[in-house]
Every structure is written in C-alpha cells, then in structure tokens.
Design an enzyme around this catalytic site. Sequence first.
Site, PDB file in Angstrom:
ATOM      1  N   GLY A  17      71.446  39.286  23.114  1.00 32.86           N
ATOM      2  CA  GLY A  17      70.028  39.263  23.480  1.00 32.86           C
ATOM      3  C   GLY A  17      69.270  40.419  22.859  1.00 32.86           C
ATOM      4  N   ASN A  39      77.003  34.041  26.292  1.00 36.58           N
ATOM      5  CA  ASN A  39      77.230  32.587  26.295  1.00 36.58           C
ATOM      6  C   ASN A  39      76.236  31.882  25.368  1.00 36.58           C
ATOM      7  OD1 ASN A  39      74.847  32.642  27.675  1.00 36.58           O
ATOM      8  ND2 ASN A  39      75.592  31.653  29.534  1.00 36.58           N
ATOM      9  N   THR A  42      70.515  32.116  25.666  1.00 37.55           N
ATOM     10  CA  THR A  42      69.257  32.549  25.036  1.00 37.55           C
ATOM     11  C   THR A  42      69.507  33.596  23.947  1.00 37.55           C
ATOM     12  OG1 THR A  42      68.922  34.187  26.779  1.00 37.55           O
ATOM     13  CG2 THR A  42      67.782  32.089  27.031  1.00 37.55           C
ATOM     14  N   GLY A  43      70.718  34.102  23.870  1.00 40.66           N
ATOM     15  CA  GLY A  43      71.038  35.119  22.862  1.00 40.66           C
ATOM     16  C   GLY A  43      71.039  34.512  21.465  1.00 40.66           C
ATOM     17  N   VAL A  64      79.240  35.435  32.003  1.00 41.39           N
ATOM     18  CA  VAL A  64      79.395  36.499  33.001  1.00 41.39           C
ATOM     19  C   VAL A  64      79.660  35.929  34.401  1.00 41.39           C
ATOM     20  CG1 VAL A  64      76.934  36.698  33.593  1.00 41.39           C
ATOM     21  CG2 VAL A  64      78.377  38.734  33.672  1.00 41.39           C
ATOM     22  N   TYR A 150      64.342  33.958  38.942  1.00 40.03           N
ATOM     23  CA  TYR A 150      64.610  35.235  38.271  1.00 40.03           C
ATOM     24  C   TYR A 150      64.493  36.387  39.273  1.00 40.03           C
ATOM     25  CZ  TYR A 150      64.381  38.886  34.710  1.00 40.03           C
ATOM     26  OH  TYR A 150      64.621  39.997  33.944  1.00 40.03           O
ATOM     27  N   ARG A 191      56.595  35.959  25.364  1.00 36.47           N
ATOM     28  CA  ARG A 191      56.186  37.278  25.862  1.00 36.47           C
ATOM     29  C   ARG A 191      54.859  37.656  25.216  1.00 36.47           C
ATOM     30  NH1 ARG A 191      60.704  38.917  28.995  1.00 36.47           N
ATOM     31  NH2 ARG A 191      59.095  39.924  30.200  1.00 36.47           N
TER      32      ARG A 191
HETATM   33  N1  UDP Z   1      50.121  36.796  28.571  1.00 41.86           N
HETATM   34  C1  UDP Z   1      48.968  36.516  27.854  1.00 41.86           C
HETATM   35  N2  UDP Z   1      49.073  35.792  26.703  1.00 41.86           N
HETATM   36  C2  UDP Z   1      50.262  35.362  26.209  1.00 41.86           C
HETATM   37  C3  UDP Z   1      51.445  35.658  26.927  1.00 41.86           C
HETATM   38  C4  UDP Z   1      51.338  36.369  28.105  1.00 41.86           C
HETATM   39  O1  UDP Z   1      47.852  36.906  28.259  1.00 41.86           O
HETATM   40  O2  UDP Z   1      50.269  34.722  25.140  1.00 41.86           O
HETATM   41  C5  UDP Z   1      50.032  37.608  29.811  1.00 41.86           C
HETATM   42  C6  UDP Z   1      50.798  37.050  30.995  1.00 41.86           C
HETATM   43  O3  UDP Z   1      50.003  36.141  31.738  1.00 41.86           O
HETATM   44  C7  UDP Z   1      51.080  38.328  31.780  1.00 41.86           C
HETATM   45  C8  UDP Z   1      51.239  39.390  30.698  1.00 41.86           C
HETATM   46  O4  UDP Z   1      50.655  38.848  29.535  1.00 41.86           O
HETATM   47  O5  UDP Z   1      49.989  38.672  32.603  1.00 41.86           O
HETATM   48  C9  UDP Z   1      52.685  39.756  30.412  1.00 41.86           C
HETATM   49  O6  UDP Z   1      53.415  38.589  30.189  1.00 41.86           O
HETATM   50  P1  UDP Z   1      54.944  38.573  29.757  1.00 41.86           P
HETATM   51  O7  UDP Z   1      55.438  37.151  29.844  1.00 41.86           O
HETATM   52  O8  UDP Z   1      55.100  39.266  28.462  1.00 41.86           O
HETATM   53  O9  UDP Z   1      55.666  39.481  30.844  1.00 41.86           O
HETATM   54  P2  UDP Z   1      55.720  39.437  32.453  1.00 41.86           P
HETATM   55  O10 UDP Z   1      54.655  38.518  32.985  1.00 41.86           O
HETATM   56  O11 UDP Z   1      57.096  38.980  32.778  1.00 41.86           O
HETATM   57  O12 UDP Z   1      55.451  40.852  32.814  1.00 41.86           O
END
Ligand code: UDP
Length: 320
Positions: A17, A39, A42-43, A64, A150, A191
């Site tokens: 990962g 496994n 997602t890696g 794991v 999660y 992300r």
């Molecule tokens: N987010 C966004 N545009 C994107 C992807 C995510 O505005 O294209 C926002 C998402 O709604 C969240 C923040 O960015 O408020 C961080 O999202 P991420 O999935 O990276 O991490 P997590 O929510 O798990 O902290």
Amino acid sequence: MGLGSARRTVLVTGAAGFLGSHLVDRLLADGFEVVGLDNLMTGDLTNLAAAARDPHFHLEIGDVRETLHVYAEIIFNMACPASPVHYQADPYATLTSSMLGALRLAEHARQRRCRIVHASTSEVYGDPLVHPQTEDYWGHVNPIGERSCYDEGKRVAETILMDARRHDKADTRIIRIFNTYGPRMAFHDGRVVSNFIIQSIQNEPITIYGDGSQSRSFCYVDDLIEGFIRTARADTFDSPVNLGNPDEFTMLELAEMVMEVAGRRVELVKKPLPPDDPKRRRPDITKAKKLLGFELTVPLKVGVARTYEDFKQRIAASTP
Ligand code: UDP
C-alpha cells in the site's frame, strides 16, 4: 529492543500500500530484514519496485486475517483499505481486516512476545465535536453509516490491542494517523490530494465536495513514517498517539495551492458532500512531540509539489 541494530526481522502488513511501501523502503534503508505481507486487495506491487531489488526484502502474498507464520521482532500493521472509495467497495473485508487482523496480531504478540505497531486512524474520532482532537477524546462516530465499516473496525482493533496490553502485557502500540499524502498515492482512490493533482495535471475541473469550507490537516508521508519509526523505537508507549500535521486547510485553500504548484488555473466544480464527511479535522500532537520528539519537516506546498511531480511522471509512464 532498539530499532537501531541491523538485520533484525520486521514484518510490515499491507506492504504494497501507499504507507506500507514507504515504511518498507525506510526500514530497508535502516538495515532491517523486512518481510512484507499483502493480499493485494488495494495494494499495488509497483509500489514495491525498489524494495523488490533488495535481497533483504521478502514478499508474502497473504492475509492479515489469517494466522501469521512469520516471526518478526516488530510487526507494523498497515493492512486495511483506507480510502472511502476502497473501503466502502467491500465493507465486510474492511471491517474484518481491522478486527480479525488485530485479533491475529494480539495472539501473535501474546505468544511470541513481539512488538506490534498498529496503524489506527483519526476516523476513530468520527465527525469530531472537539477541536483539535486530543487522544483522550472518545469521538463522535456513526455506527451504522457508510464510513462505519472503517471507523468502527479501527475502533474495535484499538480495543483488542489495548486489552492485549492490559491483560497479557503484550507490547502493542497504536498510532492514530491523520490525513497523509505523498508520492505513490493510488490514482483512483478518490482522496482529495490525489484527485486535485490529477485533475490539474489533466486540465480538468477540480471537484469540490460541498462548499469546500470543510478542513483537513495534511501530513507529508516521510514525516509520518518517521513517527512510525520513533514509535517502534520508544522505550515507553502506553496508549494511542496522534500523528499528523496540525496545520489546518480548507478544501478550497488546498485547491488554490494545487493550482499554484501546477502553474495554471482550472475550473472548480461543486459536487455533493459525501455522507458523514467530517467538517473539521486537526490533530493535537502535543503527546507525539513529548513522547517521540515528533516534528513536521515538510510544509504542505513543498509536499504537494513533490507529489505533483510523482503523479506527473506516473501519468506520463502510463499513457501510451
Ligand atoms: N473532497 C473534495 N473533492 C474531492 C475529494 C474529496 O472536496 O475530489 C473532500 C472530501 O469531501 C473531504 C476532504 O476532501 O471533506 C478529504 O477527503 P479524503 O477522502 O481525502 O479524506 P477523508 O474524508 O477520509 O479525510
């Protein structure tokens, strides 16, 4: 058990990962014999391209959730899908990776007296009502929502590992990771940092979920990995410790920064906010500073620029 002497065996679960592979590289550079377990749910094996050329690295394809047949002095447990897109695709696998993974590791720590360094998450705080989050905050978590597989999986893993510590004197150490970014983030895990970077490289609109005023604090991967090494090396470590960057940015500010790094502006489009999306998140890292001497060395703009370069190269390499 110090982390300073060479050729001791360490195991990294989730080695292929994003975080696992950076940890593998660091441990090899520090002179360890490293066994990686993954496994490949997602890696991605390309993350281990450099490690694979090192004779001190050994990869096992395995899970794991099953009994471990490797002996290592230290086990870093990085195995669990971590981005909403991935962990919601198979909620049962997500929950069981955390829960059964922790049970297996607790058994292992009990029987073999090894040290476990476990990757937990700021998601144990849910959509927090306290800012910044200190380790003694119990959180504000929806037990039945889309993020629950999660969040609750990571919470029960903490319970299991803390019980192993209390009842069996197992050496379990829990790190709560706040948003971390850097080279090797997966292309399609949704992300925010990777999405914004890919969108700006491809000259596509940047997708802002909600009004973009929600905040996160982003830690560059090398700083986080240093925190893991310090955790493994610490003489005393009793209860969970936050690791992350306390500088807080809104998603609109992040979009501006990515465009500055890219040297061009793209359109911003608004999309609906995903359910249970935390509005604010920022670690209090007083404990990590005191206990581990943890420090941040990479400012967000520098880290975003490095990550941007990595994505540019990988996108170029994958484009015929
Ligand atoms: N987010 C966004 N545009 C994107 C992807 C995510 O505005 O294209 C926002 C998402 O709604 C969240 C923040 O960015 O408020 C961080 O999202 P991420 O999935 O990276 O991490 P997590 O929510 O798990 O902290």
